[in-house]
Design an enzyme around this catalytic site. Structure first.
Site, PDB file in Angstrom:
ATOM      1  N   ARG A  96      71.303  44.539   1.669  1.00 48.64           N
ATOM      2  CA  ARG A  96      71.038  44.605   3.101  1.00 48.64           C
ATOM      3  C   ARG A  96      69.685  44.023   3.471  1.00 48.64           C
ATOM      4  NH1 ARG A  96      72.241  49.544   7.266  1.00 48.64           N
ATOM      5  NH2 ARG A  96      71.061  48.711   9.019  1.00 48.64           N
ATOM      6  N   HIS A 110      61.569  38.447   8.799  1.00 47.40           N
ATOM      7  CA  HIS A 110      61.049  39.647   9.462  1.00 47.40           C
ATOM      8  C   HIS A 110      59.687  40.087   8.947  1.00 47.40           C
ATOM      9  CE1 HIS A 110      64.982  39.750  11.234  1.00 47.40           C
ATOM     10  NE2 HIS A 110      64.750  40.884  11.862  1.00 47.40           N
ATOM     11  N   LYS A 138      70.503  51.249  12.175  1.00 47.65           N
ATOM     12  CA  LYS A 138      69.050  51.432  12.124  1.00 47.65           C
ATOM     13  C   LYS A 138      68.542  51.808  13.500  1.00 47.65           C
ATOM     14  CE  LYS A 138      67.402  48.423   8.421  1.00 47.65           C
ATOM     15  NZ  LYS A 138      66.421  47.353   8.140  1.00 47.65           N
ATOM     16  N   HIS A 178      57.157  40.430  11.703  1.00 49.34           N
ATOM     17  CA  HIS A 178      56.511  41.704  12.048  1.00 49.34           C
ATOM     18  C   HIS A 178      54.992  41.551  12.075  1.00 49.34           C
ATOM     19  CE1 HIS A 178      60.067  44.526  10.805  1.00 49.34           C
ATOM     20  NE2 HIS A 178      60.313  43.829  11.891  1.00 49.34           N
ATOM     21  N   GLU A 216      70.275  50.401   2.879  1.00 48.37           N
ATOM     22  CA  GLU A 216      69.305  49.363   2.534  1.00 48.37           C
ATOM     23  C   GLU A 216      68.621  49.591   1.201  1.00 48.37           C
ATOM     24  OE1 GLU A 216      66.896  47.974   5.752  1.00 48.37           O
ATOM     25  OE2 GLU A 216      65.595  46.849   4.428  1.00 48.37           O
ATOM     26  N   HIS A 271      60.686  39.752  19.742  1.00 50.78           N
ATOM     27  CA  HIS A 271      61.058  39.956  18.346  1.00 50.78           C
ATOM     28  C   HIS A 271      61.761  38.717  17.775  1.00 50.78           C
ATOM     29  CE1 HIS A 271      62.474  41.915  14.720  1.00 50.78           C
ATOM     30  NE2 HIS A 271      63.725  41.637  15.045  1.00 50.78           N
ATOM     31  N   ARG A 315      69.111  67.861  15.883  1.00 47.12           N
ATOM     32  CA  ARG A 315      69.386  67.356  14.520  1.00 47.12           C
ATOM     33  C   ARG A 315      70.600  66.442  14.454  1.00 47.12           C
ATOM     34  NH1 ARG A 315      68.337  72.848  13.293  1.00 47.12           N
ATOM     35  NH2 ARG A 315      66.124  73.145  12.843  1.00 47.12           N
ATOM     36  N   GLU A 336      68.412  35.304  15.670  1.00 45.31           N
ATOM     37  CA  GLU A 336      69.156  36.181  14.759  1.00 45.31           C
ATOM     38  C   GLU A 336      70.511  35.560  14.396  1.00 45.31           C
ATOM     39  OE1 GLU A 336      68.084  39.007  13.321  1.00 45.31           O
ATOM     40  OE2 GLU A 336      66.291  39.464  14.496  1.00 45.31           O
ATOM     41  N   ASN A 348      66.630  40.859   6.602  1.00 42.08           N
ATOM     42  CA  ASN A 348      65.237  40.795   7.033  1.00 42.08           C
ATOM     43  C   ASN A 348      64.633  39.399   6.881  1.00 42.08           C
ATOM     44  OD1 ASN A 348      65.063  43.498   7.822  1.00 42.08           O
ATOM     45  ND2 ASN A 348      64.743  44.137   5.697  1.00 42.08           N
ATOM     46  N   LYS A 383      77.035  40.631   9.566  1.00 42.72           N
ATOM     47  CA  LYS A 383      76.179  41.803   9.428  1.00 42.72           C
ATOM     48  C   LYS A 383      76.985  43.022   8.992  1.00 42.72           C
ATOM     49  CE  LYS A 383      72.499  44.552  11.238  1.00 42.72           C
ATOM     50  NZ  LYS A 383      71.396  44.728  12.172  1.00 42.72           N
TER      51      LYS A 383
END
Lengths: 363, 363
Positions: B237, B244, B139, B248, B233, B261, B117, B181, B241, B223
């Site tokens: 934030r 993206h 992330k 994606h 997010e 990517h 955990r 990026e 993206n 960032k």
């Protein structure tokens, strides 16, 4: 109906306890988005799924049914929940609803913690054990072949609904397993509750609704109080693990699902009490009292005959409570007062581990 | 060496940027327990693993090597990290160290978020893309056959070490993917940085250490600033993206790992710029400027020829940014100013999706 609030600041949530709650539209206010995914298992779904699905008018409601049992509490089966969520295009405002026992709750909670990096969830526990234990506190997770609950997250539900009438269909063995955790709260935190349990045990085993409701309420209250003080388990919360280090070793040795979690914890609590008595913290009369209460609850009071001392040590060494090589255990300073400690003699632990059927005495 | 602090209250952490940092014992103060598990992949481990293993004197240091590539970024391969942790008996005070690109970082971070955990982790990104992107912001996660990064957690590292000299061994294509990026930060937040990138692009592609160090520092700074304002997010934030949602869809259509990517994001950013131009927010001259910068960085400026408009719509509909049925995209209000919006015409989006090779103009 009684309502208990688990006080965790912005993550506070209510637990509703009482009869007939599944039919009362209590959960709709806790669904923020327009999608609901109910997760249940093959045993519980035929009994309560249709009723629960009616509780979310105006929402997109889907469901996924998992196989029943601790043996399926693994990453592979959590992935079935992800499959269903993605196939039905659930977005990050979805709400997962766990309908079932602790296994369904733990898996659904972990899926909710991880799906799109975290979505909401609601618990509808259908066993006594999950009502008094796994539905409170935000621990979620799955097992790994090398250790129980090794993969998981802390993730709090939006609400918990503990309907006492669903316990009517619970098998005898599972009722006893739930009573193990109820007894635990008395042992670690509340001697008076322990007194009450001794007198109420026949009523509890006969499923008297009022006795059950009080046992659930007081158990959740004690757990909520402890969790509120220590949400991430850095200190006092570890008390809730009384009997669990021994119990996890039993479950791992026997293969998940052969001993019920509560049964393993029952035997484990008596092992903890036995070691506490060997250290002189509780007397032999109190040790015997613990054994009698466990017997009255229909619980085992000895580990499996095939488990050697070495096997226990081996399995306990990967326990989460191993802090930098020191084995810390939850023991009893007196009945009603648990303590997390590494301050016990290794040879006394070994004596406890070889007690077999004689855990109820130290002479 | 430069040090940037990502300001997240009790979860704040430093990013170290510079030459030769892998040999400077910088990480030891960030290991709290006595165990370290380094996670790397088959490509990076032969180059830097031995050096990194030397940096933790006095600790139990173990390592696990994953196959290289986005195609292996799944639950099954994260489980290899859990296997190694349990086999080597790592407890909840262990520290995981990610040595590799974004895939290794995302998987290691998710393993750290989930093991018992939640345990600590450190990032040692070895690609430009991971140095400027996935090592900042917390992330973590893995892919699912039905969607990218659908399973994960927010989990902040204890420290990030971005050694610029390791970029010397980076394949040309991966350098370009990282530059996508870097360009993104200019497009969404800093027109002056965009100006600098246009003039510095030849030096960056020649791997001039000073140019790279500045590009990394300013990218991480932008960032970090955005993440500090919105750790989970819920708002601003999402600007990160840019490109993206389109990207994606390209990655999912082509199968993870066939388009890098950063390459998919590069084409996706031009699609976003194209739609922004169709909405009249940026002019055609600015659109062309974006296309030229992407070409200068060695990036693709069109989606795969085989991808139809319908295929894009189908794949974009499961994107995390779909909020209750409304597709929200990151678009450009002007160069240097991104905006998250659902306020665009559906037919203009369709026009963008059928542009093919002509994304650099709208006439």
């Amino acid at each position: 109906m009684q309502t208990l609030t688990v006080d965790l600041g912005v993550r506070s949530y209510p637990i509703f306890i009482g009869q007939g709650l599944l039919q009362q539209n209590l959960l709709l206010p806790y669904v923020k988005g327009r999608q609901v995914m109910v997760v249940s298992n093959e045993t519980v779904a035929p009994l309560y799924l249709d009723t629960l699905l009616q509780q979310f008018p105006g929402k997109q409601v889907d469901s996924v049914i998992l196989p029943d049992g601790e043996a399926y509490k693994d990453l592979q089966h959590v992935n079935l929940i992800f499959d269903a969520l993605l196939e039905k295009r659930h977005n990050r405002t979805t709400t997962l609803v766990a309908l079932g026992g602790g296994v369904v709750g733990d898996m659904t909670g972990f899926a909710a913690a991880s799906y799109q990096r975290g979505v909401n969830f609601i618990q509808v526990p259908t066993t006594l054990l999950s009502q008094v234990d796994s539905s409170v506190g935000g621990k979620t997770g799955v097992n790994h072949p090398l250790g129980k609950n090794m993969i998981g997250a802390f993730h709090q539900p939006q609400a918990v609904l503990a309907a006492t009438d669903v316990l009517g269909s619970l098998p005898e063995r599972e009722l006893s397993a739930g009573l193990a955790e109820v007894i635990k709260y008395g042992l670690i935190h509340d001697a008076k509750f322990l007194d009450w349990l001794e007198s109420a045990m026949p009523a509890l085993r006969a499923r008297d609704p009022e006795a059950l409701a009080y046992a659930i309420y007081r158990s959740c209250e004690i757990k909520a109080e402890i969790v509120a003080q220590d949400e991430r388990e850095s200190g006092i919360r570890a008390l809730l693990n009384l009997g669990h280090t021994f119990g996890h070793a039993i479950e791992t040795d026997q293969g998940y699902g052969n001993w019920l979690h509560g049964e393993a914890v029952g035997a484990g609590m008596l092992m903890a009490a036995n070691l506490s008595a060997r250290e002189g913290w509780i007397g032999e009369a109190e040790l015997t009292r613990v054994e009698r209460l466990l017997i009255a609850a229909g619980l085992p009071v000895a580990p499996p005959e095939t488990m050697s001392c070495e096997r226990f040590i081996e399995l306990m060494a990967v326990d989460k409570k191993v802090i930098d090589g020191n084995l810390r255990l939850v023991l009893l300073q007196q009945l009603g007062q648990g303590v997390v400690t590494a301050d016990f003699a290794a040879n006394k632990l070994e004596q406890t581990l070889i007690c077999g059927q004689s855990l109820g005495r130290i002479g």
